[in-house]
Design an enzyme around this catalytic site. Structure first.
Site, PDB file in Angstrom:
ATOM      1  CB  THR A  41      -0.934   0.042   1.239  1.00 14.44           C
ATOM      2  OG1 THR A  41      -0.126   0.069   2.420  1.00 14.44           O
ATOM      3  CG2 THR A  41      -1.852  -1.154   1.274  1.00 14.44           C
ATOM      4  CE1 TYR A 160      -1.579 -12.763  11.551  1.00 19.27           C
ATOM      5  CE2 TYR A 160      -0.772 -14.303  13.203  1.00 19.27           C
ATOM      6  CZ  TYR A 160      -0.596 -13.614  12.010  1.00 19.27           C
ATOM      7  OH  TYR A 160       0.562 -13.788  11.282  1.00 19.27           O
ATOM      8  CE  LYS A 164      -1.403 -14.784   8.361  1.00 23.90           C
ATOM      9  NZ  LYS A 164      -0.918 -14.578   6.991  1.00 23.90           N
ATOM     10  CB  ILE A 193       9.680 -14.248  11.188  1.00 26.77           C
ATOM     11  CG1 ILE A 193       9.239 -15.711  10.942  1.00 26.77           C
ATOM     12  CG2 ILE A 193      10.765 -13.829  10.193  1.00 26.77           C
ATOM     13  CD1 ILE A 193      10.324 -16.760  11.042  1.00 26.77           C
TER      14      ILE A 193
HETATM   15  P1  NAP Z   1       5.461  -6.953   8.003  1.00 26.41           P
HETATM   16  O1  NAP Z   1       6.922  -6.722   8.107  1.00 26.41           O
HETATM   17  O2  NAP Z   1       4.529  -6.128   8.815  1.00 26.41           O
HETATM   18  O3  NAP Z   1       5.069  -6.883   6.447  1.00 26.41           O
HETATM   19  C1  NAP Z   1       3.727  -6.981   6.037  1.00 26.41           C
HETATM   20  C2  NAP Z   1       3.679  -6.726   4.551  1.00 26.41           C
HETATM   21  O4  NAP Z   1       2.301  -6.815   4.132  1.00 26.41           O
HETATM   22  C3  NAP Z   1       4.176  -5.340   4.184  1.00 26.41           C
HETATM   23  O5  NAP Z   1       4.895  -5.403   2.979  1.00 26.41           O
HETATM   24  C4  NAP Z   1       2.892  -4.556   4.023  1.00 26.41           C
HETATM   25  O6  NAP Z   1       3.087  -3.516   3.084  1.00 26.41           O
HETATM   26  C5  NAP Z   1       1.969  -5.609   3.437  1.00 26.41           C
HETATM   27  N1  NAP Z   1       0.558  -5.293   3.616  1.00 26.41           N
HETATM   28  C6  NAP Z   1      -0.109  -5.131   4.789  1.00 26.41           C
HETATM   29  N2  NAP Z   1      -1.393  -4.819   4.536  1.00 26.41           N
HETATM   30  C7  NAP Z   1      -1.524  -4.782   3.192  1.00 26.41           C
HETATM   31  C8  NAP Z   1      -2.623  -4.527   2.331  1.00 26.41           C
HETATM   32  N3  NAP Z   1      -3.842  -4.228   2.809  1.00 26.41           N
HETATM   33  N4  NAP Z   1      -2.416  -4.573   0.996  1.00 26.41           N
HETATM   34  C9  NAP Z   1      -1.178  -4.861   0.505  1.00 26.41           C
HETATM   35  N5  NAP Z   1      -0.112  -5.113   1.258  1.00 26.41           N
HETATM   36  C10 NAP Z   1      -0.292  -5.081   2.598  1.00 26.41           C
HETATM   37  O7  NAP Z   1       5.096  -8.454   8.400  1.00 26.41           O
HETATM   38  P2  NAP Z   1       5.789  -9.852   8.059  1.00 26.41           P
HETATM   39  O8  NAP Z   1       6.205 -10.446   9.335  1.00 26.41           O
HETATM   40  O9  NAP Z   1       6.778  -9.710   6.956  1.00 26.41           O
HETATM   41  O10 NAP Z   1       4.499 -10.656   7.577  1.00 26.41           O
HETATM   42  C11 NAP Z   1       4.352 -11.198   6.284  1.00 26.41           C
HETATM   43  C12 NAP Z   1       3.392 -12.384   6.368  1.00 26.41           C
HETATM   44  O11 NAP Z   1       3.958 -13.378   7.230  1.00 26.41           O
HETATM   45  C13 NAP Z   1       2.036 -12.034   6.962  1.00 26.41           C
HETATM   46  O12 NAP Z   1       1.026 -12.707   6.241  1.00 26.41           O
HETATM   47  C14 NAP Z   1       2.111 -12.573   8.377  1.00 26.41           C
HETATM   48  O13 NAP Z   1       0.850 -12.919   8.887  1.00 26.41           O
HETATM   49  C15 NAP Z   1       2.996 -13.798   8.166  1.00 26.41           C
HETATM   50  N6  NAP Z   1       3.672 -14.265   9.379  1.00 26.41           N
HETATM   51  C16 NAP Z   1       4.604 -13.511  10.028  1.00 26.41           C
HETATM   52  C17 NAP Z   1       5.203 -14.000  11.179  1.00 26.41           C
HETATM   53  C18 NAP Z   1       6.223 -13.217  11.952  1.00 26.41           C
HETATM   54  O14 NAP Z   1       6.610 -13.691  13.049  1.00 26.41           O
HETATM   55  N7  NAP Z   1       6.719 -12.102  11.473  1.00 26.41           N
HETATM   56  C19 NAP Z   1       4.851 -15.267  11.651  1.00 26.41           C
HETATM   57  C20 NAP Z   1       3.917 -16.009  10.974  1.00 26.41           C
HETATM   58  C21 NAP Z   1       3.326 -15.506   9.826  1.00 26.41           C
HETATM   59  P3  NAP Z   1       2.646  -1.977   3.319  1.00 26.41           P
HETATM   60  O15 NAP Z   1       2.552  -1.730   4.786  1.00 26.41           O
HETATM   61  O16 NAP Z   1       3.735  -1.232   2.634  1.00 26.41           O
HETATM   62  O17 NAP Z   1       1.343  -1.871   2.627  1.00 26.41           O
END
Ligand code: NAP
Length: 252
Positions: A41, A160, A164, A193
């Site tokens: 976004t 959440y 998932k 992560i």
């Molecule tokens: P992050 O650093 O917060 O990144 C989230 C990404 O999603 C950003 O690039 C953000 O881009 C994008 N995003 C959020 N809302 C959006 C929307 N409405 N439209 C388009 N893009 C959107 O989080 P992350 O840890 O990398 O998470 C990535 C995925 O991994 C998620 O699905 C999360 O649930 C999953 N996950 C993460 C963890 C963890 O521990 N970090 C664990 C399990 C699963 P902008 O803000 O620039 O739009």
């Protein structure tokens, strides 16, 4: 064997590629030779800068698309742009997601709806549109980013975790439906992560999660990207409908 990791001539689309896990997946797939499209976004000028950075660093083509996955028209337009520029789609990393943490009794309906809109409906629409493009060439790999909490739950994350878990059901069903078209669908379930997503965790909370990780370290986005590269590449050509946990042994 290593040539099977070569993604030259392919196009990978990463939702939520601006930072965190999506950014690491984008860089890793680009390093393997794939052209890249990604969305977030963030404003278009910033996305153009990131795209230029990727092009210069990895000598691949890269297209940044401003798109909110909650908005069906924006998502459809994104696929039109991908198709117009590259005319193909080989890999989708269905990654964009948000996490809001609150005890069930304190969770607002707006928060539930936002997580469902982004993590579920946005992901489903991307899954659908990507599979249509991939079906034309009768090949493709879709990688849905779920979470360990979608498998085993977590206090304070009912909504959440539900979002998932939905992704895991979608992965299994789409894997069955799309296998005859040569499209593989798998999920990655990351554990803990180190990204902006964990901003809400203070040092104490991080310490207590760390105790549950058998490998005694918090995961890095690259750990997830490595699994994504495997699933994107021909090294996993007979793997579909699977969930790969990238969690340092949180479930063992
Ligand atoms: P992050 O650093 O917060 O990144 C989230 C990404 O999603 C950003 O690039 C953000 O881009 C994008 N995003 C959020 N809302 C959006 C929307 N409405 N439209 C388009 N893009 C959107 O989080 P992350 O840890 O990398 O998470 C990535 C995925 O991994 C998620 O699905 C999360 O649930 C999953 N996950 C993460 C963890 C963890 O521990 N970090 C664990 C399990 C699963 P902008 O803000 O620039 O739009």
């Amino acid at each position: 064997m290593l040539t099977k990791l070569d993604l030259s001539g392919q196009l990978s689309y990463i939702t939520g590629g601006s930072r965190g896990i999506g950014r690491a997946c984008m860089e890793t797939l680009a390093e393997a030779g794939s052209d890249i499209a990604f969305c977030s976004t963030t404003d278009q000028l910033r996305l153009d800068d990131v795209a230029t950075e990727i092009e210069q660093k990895y000598s691949v083509a890269c297209l940044g698309i401003q798109c909110d996955v909650r908005e069906p028209e924006q998502v459809k337009l994104a696929y039109k742009r991908v198709n117009k520029r590259f005319g193909r789609l080989d890999v989708l990393v269905n990654n964009a997601g948000v996490m809001q943490t609150a005890l069930l009794a304190m969770t607002s309906f707006e928060s539930m709806r936002e997580m469902m809109d982004i993590n579920v409906n946005g992901a489903l629409l991307n899954l659908q549109l990507a599979s249509r493009l991939m079906a034309r060439k009768q090949r493709g790999s879709i990688i849905n980013i779920s979470s360990i909490v979608g498998r085993v739950g977590s206090e304070g994350q009912v909504a959440y975790a539900a979002s998932k878990a939905a992704i895991l059901g979608a992965t299994a069903s789409a894997a069955k439906e799309l296998a005859p078209m040569g499209i593989r669908v798998n999920a990655i379930a990351p554990g803990f992560i180190d990204t902006d997503l964990l901003m809400g965790f203070d040092a104490e909370a991080k310490k207590s999660v760390l105790k549950t990780i058998k490998m005694s370290r918090i995961g890095q986005p690259q750990d997830v990207a490595n699994a994504a590269l495997f699933l994107a590449s021909d090294l996993s050509s007979y793997v579909t409908g699977e969930i790969i946990g990238v969690d340092g042994g949180m479930l063992v």
